[in-house]
Design a protein around this motif. Sequence first.
Motif, PDB file in Angstrom:
ATOM      1  N   LEU A 128      -0.714  -5.567  -5.602  1.00  0.00           N
ATOM      2  CA  LEU A 128      -1.420  -4.638  -4.709  1.00  0.00           C
ATOM      3  C   LEU A 128      -2.862  -5.088  -4.460  1.00  0.00           C
ATOM      4  N   ASP A 129      -3.533  -5.553  -5.512  1.00  0.00           N
ATOM      5  CA  ASP A 129      -4.934  -5.968  -5.353  1.00  0.00           C
ATOM      6  C   ASP A 129      -5.044  -7.397  -4.824  1.00  0.00           C
ATOM      7  N   GLY A 133      -0.926  -7.267  -1.102  1.00  0.00           N
ATOM      8  CA  GLY A 133      -1.292  -5.855  -0.910  1.00  0.00           C
ATOM      9  C   GLY A 133      -2.424  -5.708   0.099  1.00  0.00           C
ATOM     10  N   GLN A 134      -3.354  -6.649   0.071  1.00  0.00           N
ATOM     11  CA  GLN A 134      -4.501  -6.570   0.988  1.00  0.00           C
ATOM     12  C   GLN A 134      -4.072  -6.880   2.418  1.00  0.00           C
ATOM     13  N   LEU A 139      -2.889  -4.163   8.345  1.00  0.00           N
ATOM     14  CA  LEU A 139      -2.029  -3.707   9.443  1.00  0.00           C
ATOM     15  C   LEU A 139      -2.409  -2.301   9.918  1.00  0.00           C
ATOM     16  N   LEU A 140      -3.233  -1.605   9.129  1.00  0.00           N
ATOM     17  CA  LEU A 140      -3.492  -0.194   9.421  1.00  0.00           C
ATOM     18  C   LEU A 140      -4.499   0.078  10.549  1.00  0.00           C
ATOM     19  N   ILE A 245      -2.337   5.443  -1.761  1.00  0.00           N
ATOM     20  CA  ILE A 245      -3.263   4.660  -0.948  1.00  0.00           C
ATOM     21  C   ILE A 245      -4.414   5.563  -0.506  1.00  0.00           C
ATOM     22  N   LEU A 246      -5.616   5.024  -0.628  1.00  0.00           N
ATOM     23  CA  LEU A 246      -6.810   5.761  -0.229  1.00  0.00           C
ATOM     24  C   LEU A 246      -7.090   5.397   1.229  1.00  0.00           C
TER      25      LEU A 246
END
Length: 341
Positions: A128-129, A133-134, A139-140, A245-246
């Motif tokens: 994830l880190d 994950g990054q 994509l957001l 997810i933050l």
Amino acid sequence: MLRSLLKPLGLCLALTAGLLAALPSPAQAELRPRVIRFGYGLAEDSNQGRAVRFFAEELLRLSAGQLKVRSFGGASLGADIQMQNALIGGAQEMMVGSTATLVGIVKVFGLYDLPFLFNDVHEADAVLDGPFGQKLLTLLPAHGLIGLTYWENGFRDLTNTRRPITRLEDLAGVKLRVMQNPLYIDVFDAFGAHAVPLPFSELFTALETGTVDGQENPLTTIQSDKFYEVQRYLSLTHHVYSPWILLASGPWWNGLSAEEQALIRQAAAAARDFERADTRRQAAQALAFLEAQGMQVNRLPVAEIERMRERAQPASERFAAEIGPQWLSELQAAISQARQH
Ligand code: TK8
């Protein structure tokens, strides 16, 4: 004599320090007083609530009181999917929730929901880190969301009122609430359960009224949201590692200064470290707590977990094909790499 000489000097130093603190530092000059509405789904007294409070305090401190978080627990601003949409529309600034409910916006996030992907939390942290994950976070923004960091929800276990789940056949006919994510529905239907997608905010009542017989969530959540009050059997399947997810609202984020963004990122990273340590501490104690509340706990034989893994395979393959098989290969490569360390 010496003391009386030093006293005025001390006073003078204190005054200078006070004056300096009152002058805006270059970073502060780029800060405006802001109120950040931050929503989350779990109870205030939960690992999620504690981490949101930590984030709020850290950000207030870093911004010398300028960036104030107003937090709303217990889905009082809405369930995960509603909050995601409020962020996209700019009606809410921040949230933390499951990656699983992001699939309606960016489907690839469903990859984390493939059963039995990670063996332990260290593999999950590394992936994830790390670059994989990054990359998913990048994509957001095209969809109006900023993914700041991943927190730990944790490995998910099963609870229900019907019977202990000791083998796949025990799931037959069990109405099981799952997250609003097609892969979960597919996988639990393949396990023989009757999967019912519902928002987390409706889960306690659905269990209490018998609309569903069971659910699956990490032990920490079963404890904090008091599912033990309405569930009897706890089966330790650890079938999925679930990240939180933050998220920040894209339109809001784009209006922040570079300094404000940097401080929010800094507080988010500190809160991630706090949250993971705190969650792991709570997880280590949750089982004893749940047993003391009268839950009947069982572990599954390794052979049975293996059968679950096999039974989930076709659903996993269908999902991988839908998003493009290179995504799964990339994730598997990242996991293998994490395993070597
Ligand atoms: C909280 C949810 C929760 C998740 C679920 O909003 O829905 O079961 O595990 O943590 O995101």
